[in-house]
Design an enzyme around this catalytic site. Structure first.
Site, PDB file in Angstrom:
ATOM      1  N   ASP A   1       0.879  -1.168   0.000  1.00 33.34           N
ATOM      2  CA  ASP A   1       0.000   0.000   0.000  1.00 33.34           C
ATOM      3  C   ASP A   1       0.926   1.230   0.000  1.00 33.34           C
ATOM      4  O   ASP A   1       2.116   1.098   0.320  1.00 33.34           O
ATOM      5  CB  ASP A   1      -0.858  -0.060   1.285  1.00 33.34           C
ATOM      6  CG  ASP A   1      -1.519   1.248   1.589  1.00 33.34           C
ATOM      7  OD1 ASP A   1      -2.206   1.768   0.703  1.00 33.34           O
ATOM      8  OD2 ASP A   1      -1.323   1.780   2.715  1.00 33.34           O
TER       9      ASP A   1
ATOM     10  N   ASP B   1      -0.123   5.141   0.931  1.00 30.19           N
ATOM     11  CA  ASP B   1      -0.367   6.095   2.025  1.00 30.19           C
ATOM     12  C   ASP B   1      -0.357   5.384   3.376  1.00 30.19           C
ATOM     13  O   ASP B   1      -1.150   4.462   3.597  1.00 30.19           O
ATOM     14  CB  ASP B   1      -1.729   6.781   1.832  1.00 30.19           C
ATOM     15  CG  ASP B   1      -1.701   7.776   0.700  1.00 30.19           C
ATOM     16  OD1 ASP B   1      -1.066   8.826   0.861  1.00 30.19           O
ATOM     17  OD2 ASP B   1      -2.298   7.492  -0.351  1.00 30.19           O
TER      18      ASP B   1
HETATM   19  O1  M1P Z   1      -4.413   5.232  -0.159  1.00 25.78           O
HETATM   20  C1  M1P Z   1      -5.225   5.378   0.962  1.00 25.78           C
HETATM   21  C2  M1P Z   1      -6.286   6.418   0.738  1.00 25.78           C
HETATM   22  O2  M1P Z   1      -5.656   7.670   0.538  1.00 25.78           O
HETATM   23  C3  M1P Z   1      -6.522   8.729   0.426  1.00 25.78           C
HETATM   24  O3  M1P Z   1      -7.322   8.787   1.584  1.00 25.78           O
HETATM   25  P1  M1P Z   1      -7.525  10.126   2.462  1.00 25.78           P
HETATM   26  O4  M1P Z   1      -7.599  11.264   1.512  1.00 25.78           O
HETATM   27  O5  M1P Z   1      -8.795   9.848   3.191  1.00 25.78           O
HETATM   28  O6  M1P Z   1      -6.355  10.209   3.392  1.00 25.78           O
HETATM   29  C4  M1P Z   1      -7.475   8.539  -0.740  1.00 25.78           C
HETATM   30  O7  M1P Z   1      -6.736   8.653  -1.947  1.00 25.78           O
HETATM   31  C5  M1P Z   1      -8.147   7.194  -0.657  1.00 25.78           C
HETATM   32  O8  M1P Z   1      -8.875   6.955  -1.837  1.00 25.78           O
HETATM   33  C6  M1P Z   1      -7.149   6.111  -0.479  1.00 25.78           C
HETATM   34  O9  M1P Z   1      -7.807   4.884  -0.293  1.00 25.78           O
END
Ligand code: M1P
Length: 243
Positions: free
Chosen positions: A8, A10
């Site tokens: 993953d 983020d």
């Molecule tokens: O990759 C994880 C998530 O990152 C973003 O989430 P948020 O803006 O809530 O921090 C979004 O791009 C989300 O779609 C994605 O799953």
């Protein structure tokens, strides 16, 4: 047997929506050059390209974007799946967001991506500080949990996950990150997959992939809390590769 590493982005390779730490990037780039690496993200490719340098993205074997609705190899699109979300769902989401007691709206509250809707009360245009404020408020008031409860009652043929800090991803039933397992296995017939993610708990968008991998003896899912955790796990692997 081919050893595949899937990550993953983020919260796993970067802080949420932030650029990768330069020192970790140096390490991860070398790792991706020596190993078969896939990225599996809810985000779209443009966002990931803001977070990871092109050299690092290109060193990865593949990028599953939009929860697997797209697969990229470098800047080459391998496939893209599309879905038309019902107009009534847009209306229901808009109503929930309009009626939210949260005080701030920063713009871009419903983002359409291939095979996915991303919805957020505070808005995708929120600054990092505004994200943190909403995230803390949501942790206290459980707004996203409540949105998911309401929307999944209305739309049982869709899946909802609070993948990041401020938003909810909506995909047609089965269009979750779990598709990455099947797609990887089709491309690497004899493989073991090790997946790293920070959202493997209930409602997290890494859970569907983690769950299907855990059911298979060759595969592993490793839960991390940040890129620093990921780094710690990878260090011994990198040492073995270099030896
Ligand atoms: O990759 C994880 C998530 O990152 C973003 O989430 P948020 O803006 O809530 O921090 C979004 O791009 C989300 O779609 C994605 O799953």
């Amino acid at each position: 047997m081919e050893k595949i590493y899937a990550f993953d982005v983020d919260g796993t390779l970067t802080d949420p929506r932030q650029t990768i730490d330069p020192q970790f990037n140096e390490f991860f780039l070398e790792f991706a050059k020596k190993n078969l690496v896939y990225l599996v993200t809810g985000s779209d490719r443009d966002k990931i390209a803001e977070q990871l340098p092109a050299e690092t993205l290109n060193a990865c074997y593949g990028l599953f974007a939009c929860s697997g609705a797209e697969l990229w190899a470098g800047d080459r699109l391998i496939y893209r799946k599309a879905h038309d979300f019902p107009a009534s769902m847009h209306a229901a989401v808009k109503r929930l967001i309009d009626e939210s007691p949260y005080g701030k709206r920063c713009g871009c509250h419903i983002e359409e991506r291939p095979g996915m809707l991303n919805i957020t009360t505070v808005g995708r245009n929120a600054t990092n500080e505004e994200r943190k404020e909403y995230h803390a408020w949501d942790n206290k008031h459980g707004e996203r949990r409540e949105f998911i409860r309401v929307l999944s009652g209305l739309y049982p043929h869709y899946e909802f996950s609070a993948g990041g800090e401020i938003s909810i991803d909506i995909v047609p039933y089965g269009w979750t990150k779990a598709v990455a397992k099947r797609e990887i296995e089709e491309r690497h017939l004899d493989c073991s997959i090790t997946f790293f993610g920070d959202r493997m708990g209930d409602g997290g968008n890494d859970k569907p992939l983690a769950d299907v991998l855990k059911n298979h003896v060759n595969h592993r899912a490793i839960a991390v809390n940040s890129y620093k955790d990921t780094w710690k796990f990878l260090l011994p692997v990198e040492t073995v590769c270099a030896a």
